[in-house]
Write an enzyme that holds these catalytic residues in place. Sequence first.
Site, short mmCIF file in Angstrom:
data_model
loop_
_atom_site.label_atom_id
_atom_site.label_comp_id
_atom_site.label_asym_id
_atom_site.label_seq_id
_atom_site.Cartn_x
_atom_site.Cartn_y
_atom_site.Cartn_z
CE LYS A 20 -3.58 -2.05 2.83
NZ LYS A 20 -3.81 -2.25 4.24
NE ARG B 3 2.03 -0.56 10.24
CZ ARG B 3 1.18 -1.57 10.33
NH1 ARG B 3 0.68 -2.13 9.26
NH2 ARG B 3 0.81 -2.03 11.52
CG HIS C 11 -2.41 -0.64 16.48
ND1 HIS C 11 -3.30 -1.40 17.20
CD2 HIS C 11 -2.50 -1.03 15.19
CE1 HIS C 11 -3.91 -2.23 16.37
NE2 HIS C 11 -3.44 -2.03 15.14
CG HIS D 30 -5.77 1.67 16.60
ND1 HIS D 30 -5.24 2.59 15.72
CD2 HIS D 30 -6.04 0.57 15.85
CE1 HIS D 30 -5.20 2.06 14.50
NE2 HIS D 30 -5.67 0.84 14.56
N GLY E 162 -9.65 -1.19 15.17
CA GLY E 162 -9.84 -1.52 13.75
C GLY E 162 -10.00 -3.02 13.67
N GLY F 153 -7.46 -5.00 13.71
CA GLY F 153 -6.61 -5.21 14.88
C GLY F 153 -7.01 -4.12 15.87
NE ARG G 100 -4.49 -9.78 14.68
CZ ARG G 100 -3.99 -8.56 14.52
NH1 ARG G 100 -3.44 -7.93 15.54
NH2 ARG G 100 -4.03 -7.97 13.35
CG ASP H 192 -17.27 -5.00 8.34
OD1 ASP H 192 -17.97 -4.26 9.07
OD2 ASP H 192 -16.57 -4.56 7.41
NE ARG I 232 -18.74 -1.74 7.76
CZ ARG I 232 -17.86 -1.24 6.90
NH1 ARG I 232 -18.09 -0.10 6.29
NH2 ARG I 232 -16.72 -1.88 6.65
CD GLU J 248 -11.14 7.01 12.45
OE1 GLU J 248 -11.56 7.28 11.30
OE2 GLU J 248 -9.94 6.76 12.69
CG ASN J 249 -16.70 4.64 10.78
OD1 ASN J 249 -17.13 5.68 10.29
ND2 ASN J 249 -15.52 4.12 10.45
CD GLU K 289 -2.08 3.31 11.68
OE1 GLU K 289 -3.13 3.04 11.07
OE2 GLU K 289 -1.40 2.46 12.26
P1 ADP Z 1 -7.33 -2.21 9.88
O1 ADP Z 1 -6.55 -0.99 9.47
O2 ADP Z 1 -6.92 -2.79 11.20
O3 ADP Z 1 -7.51 -3.25 8.81
P2 ADP Z 1 -9.57 -0.37 10.05
O4 ADP Z 1 -9.12 0.61 11.05
O5 ADP Z 1 -9.67 0.05 8.62
O6 ADP Z 1 -8.80 -1.75 10.17
O7 ADP Z 1 -11.01 -0.89 10.52
C1 ADP Z 1 -11.71 -1.82 9.76
C2 ADP Z 1 -12.96 -2.23 10.53
O8 ADP Z 1 -13.72 -1.09 10.87
C3 ADP Z 1 -13.92 -3.07 9.70
O9 ADP Z 1 -13.58 -4.42 9.73
C4 ADP Z 1 -15.23 -2.83 10.41
O10 ADP Z 1 -15.37 -3.77 11.45
C5 ADP Z 1 -15.08 -1.47 11.03
N1 ADP Z 1 -15.95 -0.46 10.44
C6 ADP Z 1 -15.75 0.28 9.33
N2 ADP Z 1 -16.80 1.09 9.10
C7 ADP Z 1 -17.70 0.84 10.10
C8 ADP Z 1 -18.99 1.34 10.42
N3 ADP Z 1 -19.60 2.26 9.69
N4 ADP Z 1 -19.59 0.84 11.52
C9 ADP Z 1 -18.99 -0.10 12.28
N5 ADP Z 1 -17.77 -0.60 12.02
C10 ADP Z 1 -17.15 -0.15 10.94
#
Ligand code: ADP
Length: 396
Positions: free
Chosen positions: A16, A90, A179, A207, A209, A211, A240, A281, A283, A332-333, A383
């Site tokens: 990336k 990174r 992280h 944090h 995500g 992970g 994990r 995921d 969602r 964030e979401n 990041e």
């Molecule tokens: P990484 O960089 O560790 O791969 P991210 O920080 O991009 O991960 O986070 C990805 C995860 O964020 C997705 O697998 C999902 O679970 C979650 N995510 C993304 N958008 C939303 C949302 N609108 N609502 C809930 N969870 C979300």
Amino acid sequence: MSQDVLVINSGSSSIKYQLVDVESGEAIASGIVERIGQETGSVTHTGPDGKTTLEQPIPDHEVGMDLVLRLFADHGPVLDASVLSAVGHRVVQGGDVFSGPALVDDDVEAKIEALSDLAPLHNPPHLAGIRAARHAFPDSPHVAVFDTSFHQTLPPAAYTYAIDQDVARRYAIRRYGFHGTSHLYVSRKTAETLGKPVEDLNIIVLHLGNGASATAVRGGHSVETSMGLTPLEGLVMGTRSGDIDPAVVFHLQRVAGMSTDDIDVLLNRKSGMLGLCGRTDMRDVHAADEAGDETAHLALEVYYHRLKGYVGAYYAQLGHVDAIAFTAGIGENDTEVRAHSLAGLERLGIAVDAERNAVRPKVPTVISPDGAEVTVLVVPTNEELEIARQAVALLG
Ligand code: ADP
């Protein structure tokens, strides 16, 4: 002088990249090389022309980097030593060797290689990316930025595992934490948002995500973090397990006849939300929960429970907390995660305002009520920008 930095995150089958203008903080171009070493590969480049995709076999990282160069040359922006102030890489594992960014030379490459035992899935592909990028951009300085560096300030009480210390020393077993680039960026951004020097604040950064990790930051320094020797420890993640009794491993070996590799796959790739409810995921997990799936419901309960436990533990370690910052895809979401993981903590001065929390902000946003003792925020992480800034700062 231009302050554009090409930030590279090289994995085993992907690279990336993002070209970052450090002054404005904007990404000028970005892209991903995918399926390196497989039958067909692809590179998707987003630049001034919009999106371009190339499909062809990409046998290794060298070919991948050559294609990235070609896409920059054909579709812009111009990328040569006159505009490129650095290439930032990174690197997941810097061990206790790198407490900050490092200008890459053969010695730094050798040290990253020597740390591969601690991160066999990460450091070797990072090195492949670094080597390919040094060939592709021989006139630009290359800087390695480590996920572990920010946590090198952990006190011994936090990084020492209570095991035989001869064994620990011989095999470099301790908490390293990961992280770090995100925890550093978000803790500084939180201080900036509160209008206070980071040196005066105690912050818990979550944090969350795919992970996920939590960090206690005292006066700008990481003093405790949830990931350990590897990114497996701590919170519940997409695939994990996070914390489990280590005896689960011997039990599975003895009773289920599983090999070390089987258990590695089980805990790193088939556990977490996936293991609990068949979905990674968040969602999808929420959608299943709303549709009445009990496994998804339990998975969320386990996720919130673990997260709340870490907030409580880090509150105790810090003594007092000025701010809690949520970041990354889920942080964030996901309004539900933010609300449930901090529910019932009013006695600690922690509360989330339902209306303020109903947002997916692109900028740092306070979600606690006015006058709350602890400010709870959503702080989007970046990041790539942090790596670019550290590269520029190192080069002076
Ligand atoms: P990484 O960089 O560790 O791969 P991210 O920080 O991009 O991960 O986070 C990805 C995860 O964020 C997705 O697998 C999902 O679970 C979650 N995510 C993304 N958008 C939303 C949302 N609108 N609502 C809930 N969870 C979300």
